[in-house]
Design a protein around this motif. Sequence first.
Motif, PDB file in Angstrom:
ATOM      1  N   ILE A   1       0.838  -1.186   0.000  1.00 34.48           N
ATOM      2  CA  ILE A   1       0.000   0.000   0.000  1.00 34.48           C
ATOM      3  C   ILE A   1       0.877   1.241   0.000  1.00 34.48           C
ATOM      4  N   SER A   2       0.349   2.349  -0.476  1.00 34.12           N
ATOM      5  CA  SER A   2       1.102   3.593  -0.549  1.00 34.12           C
ATOM      6  C   SER A   2       1.258   4.198   0.840  1.00 34.12           C
ATOM      7  N   ALA A   3       2.167   5.162   0.929  1.00 35.49           N
ATOM      8  CA  ALA A   3       2.359   5.863   2.195  1.00 35.49           C
ATOM      9  C   ALA A   3       1.073   6.569   2.609  1.00 35.49           C
ATOM     10  N   LYS A   4       0.372   7.137   1.634  1.00 34.89           N
ATOM     11  CA  LYS A   4      -0.879   7.833   1.947  1.00 34.89           C
ATOM     12  C   LYS A   4      -1.913   6.866   2.507  1.00 34.89           C
ATOM     13  N   GLN A   5      -1.981   5.675   1.944  1.00 31.19           N
ATOM     14  CA  GLN A   5      -2.931   4.685   2.444  1.00 31.19           C
ATOM     15  C   GLN A   5      -2.562   4.224   3.848  1.00 31.19           C
ATOM     16  N   ALA A   6      -1.263   4.037   4.091  1.00 33.39           N
ATOM     17  CA  ALA A   6      -0.810   3.620   5.414  1.00 33.39           C
ATOM     18  C   ALA A   6      -1.136   4.693   6.451  1.00 33.39           C
ATOM     19  N   ILE A   7      -0.943   5.950   6.095  1.00 31.72           N
ATOM     20  CA  ILE A   7      -1.263   7.051   7.004  1.00 31.72           C
ATOM     21  C   ILE A   7      -2.760   7.090   7.273  1.00 31.72           C
TER      22      ILE A   7
ATOM     23  N   CYS B   1      -6.405  14.392  10.805  1.00 29.30           N
ATOM     24  CA  CYS B   1      -5.126  13.746  11.120  1.00 29.30           C
ATOM     25  C   CYS B   1      -4.270  13.548   9.877  1.00 29.30           C
ATOM     26  N   GLU B   2      -4.870  13.175   8.771  1.00 29.26           N
ATOM     27  CA  GLU B   2      -4.123  12.753   7.587  1.00 29.26           C
ATOM     28  C   GLU B   2      -3.328  13.864   6.913  1.00 29.26           C
ATOM     29  N   ALA B   3      -3.936  15.030   6.686  1.00 28.90           N
ATOM     30  CA  ALA B   3      -3.312  16.083   5.876  1.00 28.90           C
ATOM     31  C   ALA B   3      -1.939  16.519   6.370  1.00 28.90           C
ATOM     32  N   PRO B   4      -1.743  16.827   7.648  1.00 28.89           N
ATOM     33  CA  PRO B   4      -0.408  17.260   8.078  1.00 28.89           C
ATOM     34  C   PRO B   4       0.664  16.200   7.869  1.00 28.89           C
TER      35      PRO B   4
ATOM     36  N   PRO C   1       5.817   3.225   4.826  1.00 28.45           N
ATOM     37  CA  PRO C   1       6.152   3.385   6.246  1.00 28.45           C
ATOM     38  C   PRO C   1       5.546   2.298   7.110  1.00 28.45           C
ATOM     39  N   THR C   2       6.274   1.898   8.131  1.00 32.20           N
ATOM     40  CA  THR C   2       5.746   0.986   9.124  1.00 32.20           C
ATOM     41  C   THR C   2       4.877   1.776  10.097  1.00 32.20           C
ATOM     42  N   PRO C   3       4.050   1.104  10.866  1.00 35.74           N
ATOM     43  CA  PRO C   3       3.242   1.832  11.849  1.00 35.74           C
ATOM     44  C   PRO C   3       4.056   2.697  12.796  1.00 35.74           C
TER      45      PRO C   3
END
Length: 596
Positions: A90-96, A109-112, A123-125
Amino acid sequence: MGRAPLCFHPQRAPPSTLQFLFVTMGNYLSSLSMFSLFIFLSLSSAAHLHQPRHPQRLHQPRHPQRLYQPRHPGRPHHQRRPSPAQPSDISAKQAISLACKATRNPEKCEAPLVNSNNVPPNPTPIQIIELAVRVASEKVKAAELMLQPIVDSYAGDPIRLIAAKNCLEIHRLTEYRLSRTAEVLPRGDIKNARAWMSAVVTYAYDCWSAWKNVSDSQTVAFLESLIELTTNALSMIVSYDRFGNEIGKWKPPGTERVGDWEVVGGPGPGLGYKGGFPSGLKPDVTVCKGGSGCNFGTVQEAVNAAPNNLEGVRRFVIRIKEGVFEETVRVPMEKRNVVFWGEGMGKTVITGSLNVGQPGMNTYNTATVGVLGDGFMARGLTIKNTAGSAAQQAVAFRSDSDLSVIENCEFIGNQDTIYSHSLRQFYKSCRIQGNVDFIMGNSAAIFQDCLILISSRTGDNNANAVTAVAAHGRIDPALSTGFVFQNCVVTGTDEYNALRQSKPNVHQNFLGRPWKEFSRTVFINCKLEALITPEGWMPWSGDFALKTLYYGEFGNSGPGADLSKRVPWSSQIPADRINMYSVQNFIQGDKWIPSS
């Protein structure tokens, strides 16, 4: 508690008879252009957080310190070792996006995080949490740069000057706790991370609350965004603590009220870790009245002589001889592991009378003794604020010390006797006396084997003698804070008991009331005397916080422990959940409190 203007925490008035009736009837700033520009660039992340009605205040030091170490070198401090990252395409955006489901406002939460320049690929959690902490840290540093010119420009405006100075110093303290959190996250030291981020959220709230009534809306919105950024990071840490890398299970934090109990181990409070003030200590310096035959004549001189930033289990022990010391004492952040060792309650006495009725004074600064350095310990002394109940807020002891042990000490005041403001504190076999919200703050504190004494106050002869023991100020369910009373006795002073018996219908006493929206207080295995009203708990104002607080009881005894008439928004703690409030689980005390 009724507030003088310019206060830095809520105008908390003494409870009124009308509030009691509610219970018994059943169901209870022009800014510099540079500053404005910074704010404008930051507004995209401003959040509209639910605002508790009564803000709190804080005045913090300029000098950060390092962490007080656990008493067991090399022993993990409740660590969760990060497990290997799960394979992911999954993409970084999806993980976030998945990680932000752990917050109460995923969209904000997501935008910043997505817009940050520090997003790693796949990214990992734990990397997402580190990113959230970094984004919050950057915002705090920006705020500090903005606030300094504001402080310099407000010399002729005392209201805004106090707010600006407090915010500036808070942000320096916040920056320190954020940096320590960033250091321990990769090592899996989640319990420390949760405790420190809980303090960070509290400090962000303090700064916002200082400004919201004296500044322009842009400034307030910017500071409000700091609350959201720090709370989001904390919420992710909570989910990681509970679910690890199973990010699909991450969810917003809940409360015990809705059955969202944390899974913990070990025995409950009745069988829990027993420890307290360490034995075998030797004085580094002595203090006696007048200084004759001792190193110092005042407690503050001894504190000033303590070395900065002591490491590990090294302590600086101040032996305070018998006498009455009329002084205001401050233990700053760099004075870590300071020990006050007196000659007994009523023999070694530190006393003051600062109160909010004095010009330029706020509740936080009224403390006779105020502690910021981590690892503070005290034993065998009395700390008083003698301002009197008519002076309203007048703190005897205020603490922001993490990993603090207070044993066999006496605290005497009226309103706000103990201001247990933040972080982890352990009070053992203490006497605490007051009459209006006299144990208050937003720490994670355990009061074990303590005597809680309700006292009389000016006006008790009038029909307005309503008292609440505790006023806890948790502002979000992600905070690991709360007041836990274990094996305590709640009664009145001899004077108060006689007065109450003469007018029993005038005097009504409650275990607590909700200072903030997610207030949490529990009484376990305590003896509650007859002065506790059958309803047990009182509301703050109308129905504020009644659906979100957690007020619990278990195994209490005495005539005030009858649960049959308790307010419906209080709870009985399930027997299989009691260990959540043990010393080892609630404040990780088995890792830092010296064993008995």
